[in-house]
Design a protein around this motif. Structure first.
Motif, PDB file in Angstrom:
ATOM      1  N   LEU A 260      29.794   9.870 -26.311  1.00  0.00           N
ATOM      2  CA  LEU A 260      31.237  10.047 -26.475  1.00  0.00           C
ATOM      3  C   LEU A 260      31.531  10.448 -27.915  1.00  0.00           C
ATOM      4  O   LEU A 260      30.944   9.911 -28.852  1.00  0.00           O
ATOM      5  N   LEU A 261      32.463  11.375 -28.095  1.00  0.00           N
ATOM      6  CA  LEU A 261      32.750  11.891 -29.424  1.00  0.00           C
ATOM      7  C   LEU A 261      34.141  11.536 -29.927  1.00  0.00           C
ATOM      8  O   LEU A 261      34.353  11.452 -31.133  1.00  0.00           O
ATOM      9  N   SER A 262      35.103  11.339 -29.043  1.00  0.00           N
ATOM     10  CA  SER A 262      36.481  11.128 -29.496  1.00  0.00           C
ATOM     11  C   SER A 262      36.686   9.688 -29.979  1.00  0.00           C
ATOM     12  O   SER A 262      35.958   8.767 -29.587  1.00  0.00           O
ATOM     13  N   ASP A 263      37.689   9.493 -30.833  1.00  0.00           N
ATOM     14  CA  ASP A 263      37.993   8.154 -31.351  1.00  0.00           C
ATOM     15  C   ASP A 263      38.444   7.212 -30.242  1.00  0.00           C
ATOM     16  O   ASP A 263      38.069   6.036 -30.220  1.00  0.00           O
ATOM     17  N   ARG A 264      39.256   7.724 -29.316  1.00  0.00           N
ATOM     18  CA  ARG A 264      39.750   6.870 -28.241  1.00  0.00           C
ATOM     19  C   ARG A 264      38.616   6.378 -27.352  1.00  0.00           C
ATOM     20  O   ARG A 264      38.528   5.199 -27.009  1.00  0.00           O
ATOM     21  N   ASP A 265      37.706   7.293 -26.993  1.00  0.00           N
ATOM     22  CA  ASP A 265      36.596   6.904 -26.122  1.00  0.00           C
ATOM     23  C   ASP A 265      35.641   5.958 -26.831  1.00  0.00           C
ATOM     24  O   ASP A 265      35.093   5.032 -26.215  1.00  0.00           O
TER      25      ASP A 265
ATOM     26  N   PHE B 242      23.374   1.196 -27.207  1.00  0.00           N
ATOM     27  CA  PHE B 242      24.197   0.728 -26.096  1.00  0.00           C
ATOM     28  C   PHE B 242      24.935   1.904 -25.449  1.00  0.00           C
ATOM     29  O   PHE B 242      25.448   2.793 -26.135  1.00  0.00           O
ATOM     30  N   LYS B 243      24.951   1.915 -24.115  1.00  0.00           N
ATOM     31  CA  LYS B 243      25.643   2.958 -23.365  1.00  0.00           C
ATOM     32  C   LYS B 243      26.831   2.352 -22.629  1.00  0.00           C
ATOM     33  O   LYS B 243      26.698   1.339 -21.939  1.00  0.00           O
ATOM     34  N   SER B 244      27.975   2.998 -22.809  1.00  0.00           N
ATOM     35  CA  SER B 244      29.153   2.556 -22.073  1.00  0.00           C
ATOM     36  C   SER B 244      29.040   2.989 -20.618  1.00  0.00           C
ATOM     37  O   SER B 244      28.159   3.759 -20.234  1.00  0.00           O
TER      38      SER B 244
ATOM     39  N   ARG C 146      28.504   7.253  -8.204  1.00  0.00           N
ATOM     40  CA  ARG C 146      29.867   6.919  -7.793  1.00  0.00           C
ATOM     41  C   ARG C 146      30.834   7.589  -8.749  1.00  0.00           C
ATOM     42  O   ARG C 146      30.870   7.279  -9.939  1.00  0.00           O
ATOM     43  N   VAL C 147      31.617   8.526  -8.238  1.00  0.00           N
ATOM     44  CA  VAL C 147      32.567   9.282  -9.041  1.00  0.00           C
ATOM     45  C   VAL C 147      33.948   8.680  -8.861  1.00  0.00           C
ATOM     46  O   VAL C 147      34.470   8.618  -7.746  1.00  0.00           O
ATOM     47  N   LYS C 148      34.549   8.225  -9.982  1.00  0.00           N
ATOM     48  CA  LYS C 148      35.882   7.627  -9.960  1.00  0.00           C
ATOM     49  C   LYS C 148      36.774   8.371 -10.959  1.00  0.00           C
ATOM     50  O   LYS C 148      36.280   8.884 -11.977  1.00  0.00           O
ATOM     51  N   PRO C 149      38.073   8.428 -10.710  1.00  0.00           N
ATOM     52  CA  PRO C 149      38.966   9.160 -11.625  1.00  0.00           C
ATOM     53  C   PRO C 149      38.941   8.632 -13.049  1.00  0.00           C
ATOM     54  O   PRO C 149      39.036   9.420 -14.003  1.00  0.00           O
ATOM     55  N   ASP C 150      38.810   7.296 -13.227  1.00  0.00           N
ATOM     56  CA  ASP C 150      38.850   6.767 -14.588  1.00  0.00           C
ATOM     57  C   ASP C 150      37.618   7.154 -15.393  1.00  0.00           C
ATOM     58  O   ASP C 150      37.664   7.202 -16.626  1.00  0.00           O
ATOM     59  N   LEU C 151      36.502   7.469 -14.734  1.00  0.00           N
ATOM     60  CA  LEU C 151      35.315   7.930 -15.448  1.00  0.00           C
ATOM     61  C   LEU C 151      35.451   9.375 -15.911  1.00  0.00           C
ATOM     62  O   LEU C 151      34.683   9.827 -16.759  1.00  0.00           O
ATOM     63  N   LEU C 152      36.401  10.103 -15.341  1.00  0.00           N
ATOM     64  CA  LEU C 152      36.625  11.497 -15.728  1.00  0.00           C
ATOM     65  C   LEU C 152      37.689  11.628 -16.801  1.00  0.00           C
ATOM     66  O   LEU C 152      37.959  12.738 -17.279  1.00  0.00           O
ATOM     67  N   ASN C 153      38.290  10.515 -17.186  1.00  0.00           N
ATOM     68  CA  ASN C 153      39.399  10.534 -18.148  1.00  0.00           C
ATOM     69  C   ASN C 153      38.865  10.340 -19.568  1.00  0.00           C
ATOM     70  O   ASN C 153      39.047   9.301 -20.192  1.00  0.00           O
ATOM     71  N   HIS C 154      38.192  11.340 -20.057  1.00  0.00           N
ATOM     72  CA  HIS C 154      37.678  11.290 -21.420  1.00  0.00           C
ATOM     73  C   HIS C 154      38.218  12.495 -22.196  1.00  0.00           C
ATOM     74  O   HIS C 154      38.671  13.487 -21.623  1.00  0.00           O
ATOM     75  N   GLU C 155      38.173  12.381 -23.511  1.00  0.00           N
ATOM     76  CA  GLU C 155      38.691  13.456 -24.352  1.00  0.00           C
ATOM     77  C   GLU C 155      37.606  14.453 -24.733  1.00  0.00           C
ATOM     78  O   GLU C 155      37.805  15.653 -24.705  1.00  0.00           O
ATOM     79  N   ASP C 156      36.438  13.960 -25.109  1.00  0.00           N
ATOM     80  CA  ASP C 156      35.385  14.883 -25.558  1.00  0.00           C
ATOM     81  C   ASP C 156      34.031  14.227 -25.351  1.00  0.00           C
ATOM     82  O   ASP C 156      33.838  13.055 -25.668  1.00  0.00           O
ATOM     83  N   LEU C 157      33.122  15.015 -24.799  1.00  0.00           N
ATOM     84  CA  LEU C 157      31.746  14.567 -24.616  1.00  0.00           C
ATOM     85  C   LEU C 157      30.825  15.532 -25.333  1.00  0.00           C
ATOM     86  O   LEU C 157      31.142  16.711 -25.512  1.00  0.00           O
ATOM     87  N   GLY C 158      29.672  15.040 -25.710  1.00  0.00           N
ATOM     88  CA  GLY C 158      28.673  15.896 -26.342  1.00  0.00           C
ATOM     89  C   GLY C 158      27.309  15.584 -25.789  1.00  0.00           C
ATOM     90  O   GLY C 158      26.962  14.431 -25.565  1.00  0.00           O
ATOM     91  N   ILE C 159      26.534  16.633 -25.534  1.00  0.00           N
ATOM     92  CA  ILE C 159      25.160  16.453 -25.065  1.00  0.00           C
ATOM     93  C   ILE C 159      24.233  16.766 -26.222  1.00  0.00           C
ATOM     94  O   ILE C 159      24.301  17.838 -26.824  1.00  0.00           O
ATOM     95  N   PHE C 160      23.396  15.816 -26.532  1.00  0.00           N
ATOM     96  CA  PHE C 160      22.451  15.968 -27.630  1.00  0.00           C
ATOM     97  C   PHE C 160      21.037  15.968 -27.059  1.00  0.00           C
ATOM     98  O   PHE C 160      20.758  15.330 -26.051  1.00  0.00           O
ATOM     99  N   ILE C 161      20.160  16.686 -27.706  1.00  0.00           N
ATOM    100  CA  ILE C 161      18.778  16.761 -27.253  1.00  0.00           C
ATOM    101  C   ILE C 161      17.876  16.207 -28.337  1.00  0.00           C
ATOM    102  O   ILE C 161      18.137  16.353 -29.524  1.00  0.00           O
ATOM    103  N   HIS C 162      16.826  15.545 -27.883  1.00  0.00           N
ATOM    104  CA  HIS C 162      15.794  15.086 -28.796  1.00  0.00           C
ATOM    105  C   HIS C 162      14.762  16.193 -28.969  1.00  0.00           C
ATOM    106  O   HIS C 162      14.815  17.221 -28.299  1.00  0.00           O
ATOM    107  N   ASP C 163      13.823  15.957 -29.841  1.00  0.00           N
ATOM    108  CA  ASP C 163      12.766  16.927 -30.081  1.00  0.00           C
ATOM    109  C   ASP C 163      12.033  17.197 -28.780  1.00  0.00           C
ATOM    110  O   ASP C 163      11.516  16.288 -28.136  1.00  0.00           O
TER     111      ASP C 163
END
Length: 844
Positions: free
Chosen positions: A105-110, A165-167, A659-676
């Protein structure tokens, strides 16, 4: 041209879309950069060496037409493609690298919501520890381990990894990434795209809508165009991209069903190879003229060469069926995605918690006529007109009109069938920065630094030409090679070998040469007559009966093979693949040299692997974004649904459900990062080298060594690695101290046991002495009665000395039982005192 530059057009009509399509991708003349060169590279990789053969013929005939032979040379050159093993080695190395994607998660709210989740987890863990401790106290300290095991449902507070930790939302999107990898077979996507990288130094991947849902695909570089800033690396930062692909008639019918008029579908349904499907036959390609063998796709030229070779149309071209017939049934499908601008209103207001909420609404959103108008410099550093008013709840509302970049698309079938003229569905929109725009096509040119790019395969083509030339010479030498030839002077073979003792032939048609060969082969004897005559006269020029002649030079062939090995080595280094990587080892090399050569090849090709992994990451990120927007729209159109499920089977055969729920889709910004990408492979190699030492030490310190290797392979900072090594050293010191204490305790226990054994031996000896004395006393007591006349005075049938002996033994047995009881009572009193002291200490 005016429509093309009028990208802020408010009324985006069908004519506007068609005008842009026909301007950027005209049907009758579509330029393709370096098309012929790229097509020939793909052909060479598949052993089509026709271009190399033409160059070899010129190389072998430097005189040209000056010394032309009066007959045709029908000798066929065979290609030995040493490029392909190196090509596939690099593809395999790429596939060995792990797909280490991590959604954050990238946004301050999330992130604030994530912090709340961490607090709740820590509070639950602390409450669990208190409950376990209380239960153990109530049990009086008995069965403490069993109580803890039965009540523990989560780790201890100190065991919770706060850093990693993962939300709930991050766990959900990591599952979505795993779903993407399994459903669309990410290894196949990576393999195909990286093959394009090696062949033509570029690859293109896109996530498009297919039956309403996002779907990834790898584009054929031969039929893809784009436009971007020459200093920009990423294709997605450009203005547009287009893709042209041939499809079958039934595919066109499936895609056009419900999108075009019935008469168009009727033309397609009644299609035959001789019918034209569009009214304008001069510019028709719906009849199947999917010609792709020109730098420009001219329809007139395609019509004149309608039976030209069509093998190079698609990425997965096959040879089943009649190729010409199938090609004549293909229809060009052209897709264009471009960047244009849409007027929107950024609506800003305050909720009941006095938090700022910003929404993007259509430009037709009603603004009150009495709204105040001001001119400001907005947060994007642009001059803007802002409207301000008070809503019915007494809250201040701000409205700001802006033109923001958006993706638009149009699809053309054949020449005149246009569909899907719209804003691209499921595309992202960032409220924080709407000008951070990207197209859905992700790609890169890998080595185009201030010059035209050149691929790894193209770099090795000169060496392949040399290799083919030398191999052809070697084949010619092998064709005329006969080894050793024996020259036999048949005149020196005696005539009588084929005659009996009477001078008659041994059998009808007997030949002295055949008989000589038979005797030589069976007996190993050769018979010659140096005095034999020719025509009745002696031969004055007599030669050796049998001489050997070498007709060909095997040394020349061996020298050519050594030259081929050198060329092959040079070809491999041009493709960043040393011979050791292909399993070709020099007899004079050692294991460490070979390992070092392979490690250096990783280093040389690392930039290609890294850039390709970035393209894959951007594609996965695009899919996750479109996935989110698709299910947001799904729940908006189906308000009665509160959840939905996605089922898939992992690579190890395990069934998983998302399980896809509407509240899990309510985010402002996501980022995908890759390791080496090389992290997994290097970790496996280093741990493989550690297996033997760990086995010799019975696995001691294996966990700490694994942590250190993991930190070094994933590129952690030297400070962090040093701290880990220092912690490992402290743990080792503590472990050694504990081992020393344990050894000392063991020695003390051994000494105590030895002392106890000595004491036991001493006691045994004392007891033996005592028993001996008792036995002597009893014997002496029994001797008293041996001088008595009547040995049974009480007349009970038992001699008196036996009765005296039994009475004495009974008294001794009672004394021993009393001693044992006294010792048992003393031992129980001592244990009770010790238990009382321990309970007093624990209560304090």
């Amino acid at each position: 041209m005016e429509a093309v530059f009028n990208l802020r057009e408010r009324n985006k009509s069908e004519d506007w879309y068609k005008s842009i399509m026909n301007t950027i991708v005209p049907f009758n003349n579509t330029n393709m950069e370096s098309y012929e060169k790229y097509r020939l590279i793909y052909a060479i990789l598949n052993n089509d060496g026709s271009v190399l053969f033409r160059q070899l013929y010129e190389l072998c005939n430097p005189e040209g037409e000056m010394f032309k032979l009066p007959f045709e040379q029908d000798r066929e050159i065979v290609i030995y493609n040493r490029l392909y093993p190196k090509f596939m080695y690099l593809v395999g190395q790429m596939l060995k690298r792990g797909d280490n994607f991590d959604v954050l998660l990238l946004s301050d709210r999330d992130n604030a919501a994530k912090d709340e989740e961490i607090k709740k987890v820590l509070e639950a863990a602390i409450n669990q520890e208190l409950m376990i401790f209380q239960a153990q106290m109530e049990a009086g300290g008995a069965n403490a381990e069993q109580i803890e095991e039965s009540m523990r449902t989560m780790p201890k507070p100190e065991d919770i990894d706060i850093k990693n930790f993962k939300s709930e939302m991050e766990i959900f999107y990591n599952d979505v990434v795993e779903y993407f990898k399994v459903k669309f077979d990410i290894k196949s996507l990576k393999s195909l795209s990286f093959k394009h990288v090696l062949a033509v130094d570029r690859c293109f991947m896109v996530v498009i809508e297919k039956n309403g849902q996002p779907h990834p695909m790898v584009l054929n570089t031969l039929h893809c165009g784009f436009h971007k800033n020459s200093n920009e690396e990423r294709i997605e930062k450009g203005d547009y991209w287009w893709y042209r692909t041939p499809i079958t008639v039934t595919e066109a019918i499936d895609e056009l069903e419900g999108k075009v008029e019935d008469e168009v579908l009727e033309r397609l349904r009644g299609y035959t190879s001789s019918n034209y499907l569009t009214p304008n036959t001069a510019w028709d390609v719906t009849s199947g003229q999917a010609k792709s063998q020109y730098n420009y796709l001219s329809v007139e030229e395609g019509m004149e060469s309608r039976f030209h070779d069509n093998r190079y149309i698609g990425q997965s071209t096959g040879t089943s069926g009649d190729r010409r017939y199938r090609a004549n049934q293909l229809i060009w499908k052209t897709y264009l995605e471009f960047k244009a601008y849409r007027e929107v209103i950024f609506l800003t207001m305050f909720n009941e918690y006095n938090e700022v909420i910003t929404e993007v609404v259509d430009s037709k959103y009603p603004i009150p006529e009495d709204a105040a108008t001001t001119f400001i410099i907005n947060r994007y550093n642009q001059k803007a007109k802002r409207h301000e008013w008070i809503d019915e709840f007494g809250n201040v509302v701000y409205a700001e009109k802006m033109y923001i970049p958006r993706r638009y698309e149009i699809t053309r079938y054949g020449y005149d069938i246009f569909t899907d003229m719209r804003e691209v569905p499921n595309q992202p929109l960032s409220i924080d920065n709407p000008y951070d725009f990207e197209l859905s096509c992700k790609g890169r040119i890998f080595s185009g630094l201030n010059a035209e790019s050149i691929s790894l395969v193209e770099r090795a083509l000169p060496s392949l030409l040399q290799y083919t030339f030398v191999k052809d010479l070697q084949n010619r030498e092998l064709a005329k090679y006969e080894g050793y030839i024996k020259n036999i002077d048949a005149s020196q073979i005696p005539d009588y070998l084929a005659m009996d003792e009477n001078g008659n032939p041994l059998y009808e048609g007997a030949d002295k040469l055949k008989v000589w060969r038979y005797l030589r082969r069976t007996l190993g004897d050769s018979y010659y007559d140096p005095t034999a005559t020719t025509s009745g006269l002696p031969n004055n020029q007599r030669t050796t009966a049998v001489t050997a002649e070498q007709a060909g030079s095997i040394g020349e062939i061996v020298n050519m093979q050594q030259l081929l090995d050198l060329i092959d080595r040079e070809m491999g280094m041009q493709m960043l693949v040393p011979p050791q990587a292909e399993g070709i080892y020099s007899p004079s090399s050692n294991v460490s040299d070979n390992q070092q050569a392979i490690a250096q090849s990783y280093t040389m090709a690392e930039e290609y692997f890294r850039l390709h992994q970035l393209v894959i990451k951007e594609t996965v990120n695009e899919y996750v974004t479109q996935f989110t927007n698709y299910y947001r729209r799904f729940f908006e159109t189906n308000p009665e649904k509160t959840e939905t499920f996605l089922n898939y089977v992992t690579s190890d055969g395990m069934k998983k459900t998302i399980r896809v729920k509407p509240d899990l889709l309510n985010h402002e910004d996501l980022g995908i990062f890759i390791h080496d990408g090389d992290y997994n492979e290097r970790y496996r190699q280093m741990m493989t080298q550690m297996i033997q030492p760990l086995a010799q030490n019975a696995g001691e310190g294996a966990e700490r060594i694994s942590e250190l290797v993991m930190a070094m392979t994933r590129g952690d900072s030297p400070e962090k690695v040093h701290k880990m090594i220092a912690a490992a050293a402290r743990e080792q010191e503590q472990r050694m101290q504990q081992q020393g204490q344990q050894q000392q305790q063991m020695q003390e226990q051994q000494l105590a046991a030895q002392a106890q054994m000595k004491q036991q031996e001493h006691n045994n000896k004392l007891e033996q002495i005592t028993l001996t004395k008792q036995l002597d006393a009893e014997i002496k007591a029994m001797d008293v009665y041996k001088f008595t006349d009547d040995l049974n005075q009480d007349k009970d049938g038992i001699p008196d000395h036996i009765e005296a002996y039994r009475a004495m033994r009974g008294l001794n047995q009672k004394d021993r039982e009393l001693d044992i009881k006294e010792k048992d009572i003393a031992s129980k009193e001592r244990i009770a005192k010790i238990s009382k002291k321990e309970n007093t200490k624990s209560s304090k």
